[in-house]
Structure formats: structure tokens, C-alpha cells
Design a protein around this motif. Structure first.
Motif, PDB file in Angstrom:
ATOM      1  N   ALA A   3       0.832  -1.200   0.000  1.00  0.00           N
ATOM      2  CA  ALA A   3       0.000   0.000   0.000  1.00  0.00           C
ATOM      3  C   ALA A   3       0.869   1.254   0.000  1.00  0.00           C
ATOM      4  N   THR A   4       0.447   2.265  -0.756  1.00  0.00           N
ATOM      5  CA  THR A   4       1.110   3.559  -0.703  1.00  0.00           C
ATOM      6  C   THR A   4       0.683   4.267   0.580  1.00  0.00           C
ATOM      7  N   ASP A   5       1.362   5.369   0.906  1.00  0.00           N
ATOM      8  CA  ASP A   5       0.978   6.151   2.087  1.00  0.00           C
ATOM      9  C   ASP A   5      -0.463   6.643   1.964  1.00  0.00           C
ATOM     10  N   ALA A   6      -0.848   7.062   0.763  1.00  0.00           N
ATOM     11  CA  ALA A   6      -2.212   7.559   0.557  1.00  0.00           C
ATOM     12  C   ALA A   6      -3.233   6.443   0.766  1.00  0.00           C
ATOM     13  N   GLN A   7      -2.918   5.232   0.301  1.00  0.00           N
ATOM     14  CA  GLN A   7      -3.832   4.105   0.475  1.00  0.00           C
ATOM     15  C   GLN A   7      -3.916   3.682   1.937  1.00  0.00           C
ATOM     16  N   ALA A   8      -2.787   3.707   2.636  1.00  0.00           N
ATOM     17  CA  ALA A   8      -2.787   3.368   4.064  1.00  0.00           C
ATOM     18  C   ALA A   8      -3.615   4.370   4.854  1.00  0.00           C
ATOM     19  N   SER A   9      -3.440   5.648   4.556  1.00  0.00           N
ATOM     20  CA  SER A   9      -4.220   6.693   5.219  1.00  0.00           C
ATOM     21  C   SER A   9      -5.704   6.536   4.920  1.00  0.00           C
ATOM     22  N   SER A  10      -6.028   6.234   3.663  1.00  0.00           N
ATOM     23  CA  SER A  10      -7.420   6.027   3.276  1.00  0.00           C
ATOM     24  C   SER A  10      -8.017   4.825   3.995  1.00  0.00           C
ATOM     25  N   GLY A  11      -7.239   3.752   4.131  1.00  0.00           N
ATOM     26  CA  GLY A  11      -7.724   2.567   4.820  1.00  0.00           C
ATOM     27  C   GLY A  11      -8.046   2.834   6.275  1.00  0.00           C
ATOM     28  N   LEU A  12      -7.170   3.571   6.966  1.00  0.00           N
ATOM     29  CA  LEU A  12      -7.405   3.900   8.365  1.00  0.00           C
ATOM     30  C   LEU A  12      -8.597   4.837   8.519  1.00  0.00           C
ATOM     31  N   LEU A  13      -8.698   5.820   7.629  1.00  0.00           N
ATOM     32  CA  LEU A  13      -9.844   6.730   7.633  1.00  0.00           C
ATOM     33  C   LEU A  13     -11.146   5.946   7.425  1.00  0.00           C
ATOM     34  N   THR A  14     -11.150   5.035   6.474  1.00  0.00           N
ATOM     35  CA  THR A  14     -12.349   4.253   6.181  1.00  0.00           C
ATOM     36  C   THR A  14     -12.732   3.354   7.344  1.00  0.00           C
ATOM     37  N   LEU A  15     -11.731   2.712   7.969  1.00  0.00           N
ATOM     38  CA  LEU A  15     -12.011   1.874   9.138  1.00  0.00           C
ATOM     39  C   LEU A  15     -12.703   2.669  10.234  1.00  0.00           C
ATOM     40  N   CYS A  16     -12.163   3.843  10.530  1.00  0.00           N
ATOM     41  CA  CYS A  16     -12.724   4.675  11.598  1.00  0.00           C
ATOM     42  C   CYS A  16     -14.145   5.126  11.243  1.00  0.00           C
ATOM     43  N   PHE A  17     -14.349   5.572  10.013  1.00  0.00           N
ATOM     44  CA  PHE A  17     -15.668   6.074   9.619  1.00  0.00           C
ATOM     45  C   PHE A  17     -16.696   4.944   9.542  1.00  0.00           C
ATOM     46  N   ALA A  18     -16.295   3.772   9.040  1.00  0.00           N
ATOM     47  CA  ALA A  18     -17.221   2.635   8.983  1.00  0.00           C
ATOM     48  C   ALA A  18     -17.603   2.184  10.388  1.00  0.00           C
ATOM     49  N   THR A  19     -16.620   2.133  11.284  1.00  0.00           N
ATOM     50  CA  THR A  19     -16.900   1.773  12.677  1.00  0.00           C
ATOM     51  C   THR A  19     -17.834   2.784  13.313  1.00  0.00           C
ATOM     52  N   ALA A  20     -17.576   4.060  13.055  1.00  0.00           N
ATOM     53  CA  ALA A  20     -18.418   5.125  13.617  1.00  0.00           C
ATOM     54  C   ALA A  20     -19.857   4.994  13.135  1.00  0.00           C
ATOM     55  N   LEU A  21     -20.025   4.758  11.847  1.00  0.00           N
ATOM     56  CA  LEU A  21     -21.374   4.655  11.280  1.00  0.00           C
ATOM     57  C   LEU A  21     -22.151   3.497  11.916  1.00  0.00           C
ATOM     58  N   LEU A  22     -21.511   2.346  12.045  1.00  0.00           N
ATOM     59  CA  LEU A  22     -22.178   1.189  12.634  1.00  0.00           C
ATOM     60  C   LEU A  22     -22.517   1.434  14.104  1.00  0.00           C
ATOM     61  N   CYS A  23     -21.580   2.017  14.849  1.00  0.00           N
ATOM     62  CA  CYS A  23     -21.833   2.301  16.270  1.00  0.00           C
ATOM     63  C   CYS A  23     -23.013   3.246  16.449  1.00  0.00           C
TER      64      CYS A  23
END
Length: 357
Positions: A3-23
């Protein structure tokens, strides 16, 4: 895994936002503290799977398969039942084998980069005695200071990094070797190590969580989030115990508010994903793995204890642990799959004569 830095950052952002939405959504709909998190054993698996593939597109395809399988567990209860029937000793031994090389990283880091690693380990060791809850955050803080000092003032303003996270779409590639080596083990450890314990934790506090919406929603979030670099979202276990317990609220009917609140905190964490990736990019990889190893020591001990808990399963569990920890790759398939397979075959072989008799 490439993963590039941009993809890693996007993955972490997506994890947090998906978790937030479900919670936020499921807690409000069901008025229960149904908590979600990203897969901790799955994240450990990603570290161990770095030798499996250097093609992040193939890894994303494996993440999507994991999400689809979780959805199927929700829609087809028989599949979920089959997964939960995998002996806990074998699943725990596989997880312990995944964690073992990571937990060795602090030792390697002390030898390779003593100036950075020794203060981290000493701070962790001191607080482990007097304030265990703060041991890992303090160790990470010391590591961040060391990284900042050693990398100089330019690490946060590096032109190749973007501290403001942005979604980065990744076109998936479905490589069956990566799916078997990464996607299936990710599915198993997420179900056995997160979702199943999550349901158990909630039931101990008197909450009857409907499995279908939880599994379908988290599986769908995993499959969609994979397109932006995220690995797996699942029902929380440890944080669920915090929010479903009396420390959250004396009134059981109001504890769901804590889960909704945690969702908004996850959004704040997601917005810091770019800074996290910038910090990690400036760090020697062994140092970050060493901090992860310190954080996962408790999980390693717990997994080993569960693996050898049942006397009749100890040899198959030991075989699973050794094969997984070896890191061997056969036919392009990683050691987590082979460890699970070897342990299962030994267990069946040991039990076969008794069953026939």
C-alpha cells in the motif's frame, strides 16, 4: 503489503468512519450498546501476511471476500454455526502463531535500534507495574517522540505525505492464492476472535443482540470499505464490555448512549489518519512493530492459554501454533492457512479410532 501512504491513510480513515457509522446507527436503532471495532487479530494478521503479497490490490480483493463471507454468515445461519464449531483451541493457536513473531519484535528492535527501542520498552515496563492501562499509550508516545527527534522537523511536512486524509479507491484483484492465504484466515480470526466473543460479552450483560443485522452490516461495511483500503470491521468485544457494563451507566437502558458517543470519537480519530501514516512512514518499521508487539502481549498470552486449555487438544493446537509461527509459504499460500489445516488434520486423526470404536 504494497500500500502507498495515501492508500494506508485512506484505509485507516475508512475503518474509523465505517466503525463510527455502525456504532451510531445500530446503537440508536436497537437502543443497545452494540459496539463495533476493526479486527485486532485481523490487523495482526496483516503484519504477518506482508510476505504473502506485495500487491495491495490483491489484498483488497481478499478483504472483500472476507466481508462477503461475514455477510453470508448473517444471511445463512448454518455457515455461522459451522465457523463457531471450529475448536477454540485451534483458532486460538492459529492466532497465537500469528502474534508470536510480532511479540518478538521488541527484542529485535532493542538489538537493531537501541537508542529508540530501549526507552520505549523501559517506559512500557515501568508503567506495566504501576499503571498497566497506560503502559502501551505511553510507549507509543515515547516512540513518537523518538521518531520526531531522529527524523528531524521535516517528517510532518514531507511533500510526499498528506496529513489530511483522503479516500483513495483501490481496484480489487482476486488472486485465489492471496484469498486463501489472507482472506480466509482474516475471516476466521475475525469471526472466532471478535464476532463470537462480542456476542458472548453482550449476553453476559443481559443484551440479546440480533446476529443477522450485526453480521450483515459489518460484513457489508468490510466489503465496501475494502475498496478504500480497509481490512475488516466487526462486533467489538473488549470495548463492548466497557460500554455494556455498569461503568457506562447505572441504568441498563441508557448505556447505548456510550456507544453512540464512541462513534463520534472514531470520526475524530479517522481525521487524524494522515498524521498517523506520516508518523509511521518516518519510523523504522521494526519500531512500530515493536510497539505493536508490546500491545499484543496480552492477546498472545490469552490465545496460548485458550489453545492449551483442553488437554486432548494440546498436540493439535501446538502443531497449529508452530506451523503458523514458522511463516512458511507452500504453493504461494501463507502459514496461517497451513497451520489451521495441519491442526485440524491432527485433531481428526487423534479422534478417529475412538469415534470408529
Amino acid at each position: 503489503m504494497g500500500a502507498t501512504d495515501a492508500q494506508a491513510s485512506s484505509g485507516l480513515l475508512t475503518l474509523c468512519f465505517a466503525t463510527a457509522l455502525l456504532c451510531i446507527v445500530l446503537a440508536r436503532v436497537y437502543r443497545m450498546p452494540i459496539s463495533f471495532a476493526w479486527s485486532t487479530p485481523g490487523a495482526a494478521l496483516l503484519i504477518a501476511a506482508s510476505s504473502t503479497t506485495n500487491n495491495f490490490s490483491a489484498a483488497v480483493g481478499a478483504f472483500m471476500v472476507c466481508g462477503v463471507l461475514i455477510v453470508l454468515c448473517g444471511l445463512w445461519p448454518a455457515l455461522g454455526t459451522a465457523i463457531t464449531r471450529i475448536p477454540r483451541s485451534i483458532a486460538s493457536a492459529m492466532l497465537a502463531g500469528i502474534l508470536f513473531p510480532i511479540c518478538l519484535a521488541p527484542v529485535s528492535a532493542i538489538v537493531q535500534i537501541p537508542a529508540l527501542a530501549v526507552p520505549v520498552v523501559l517506559v512500557w515496563l515501568a508503567l506495566f507495574r504501576i499503571a498497566p492501562r497506560w503502559a502501551v499509550p505511553a510507549a507509543m508516545g515515547v516512540a513518537a517522540i523518538g521518531i520526531g527527534v531522529s527524523a528531524g522537523s521535516g517528517w510532518l511536512t514531507n511533500s510526499s505525505l498528506n496529513v489530511v486524509p483522503q479516500l483513495s479507491f483501490v481496484t480489487p484483484t482476486f488472486d485465489w492464492l492471496v484469498i486463501v492465504s489472507l482472506g480466509l484466515p482474516l475471516f476466521i480470526v475475525t469471526m472466532a476472535g471478535q464476532n463470537v466473543p462480542g456476542f458472548v460479552v453482550m449476553s453476559t450483560f443481559g443484551y440479546s443482540v440480533p446476529p443477522r443485522p450485526v453480521l450483515v452490516a459489518s460484513g457489508a461495511a468490510t466489503a465496501v470499505g475494502a475498496l478504500f483500503g480497509a481490512h475488516a470491521v466487526n462486533l467489538a468485544a473488549i470495548t463492548a464490555a466497557i460500554m455494556a457494563g455498569p461503568d457506562s451507566h447505572t441504568d441498563k437502558s441508557k448505556r447505548w448512549v456510550a456507544t453512540v458517543t464512541s462513534g463520534f470519537v472514531y470520526i475524530a480519530f479517522g481525521l487524524a489518519a494522515g498524521v498517523a501514516v506520516a508518523l509511521i512512514s518516518a519510523s523504522p518499521p521494526i519500531l512500530i512493530t515493536a510497539v505493536a508487539g508490546l500491545a499484543l502481549l496480552g492477546a498472545l498470552v490469552s490465545s496460548l492459554a485458550t489453545a492449551i486449555e483442553e488437554v486432548s487438544h494440546r498436540i493439535p493446537a501446538a502443531a497449529t501454533f508452530l506451523v503458523t509461527a514458522s511463516g512458511v509459504s507452500v504453493l504461494g499460500i501463507g502459514s496461517a492457512f497451513w497451520g489451521l489445516l495441519v491442526g485440524a488434520l491432527i485433531m481428526l486423526w487423534a479422534a478417529w479410532p475412538r469415534r470408529r470404536a
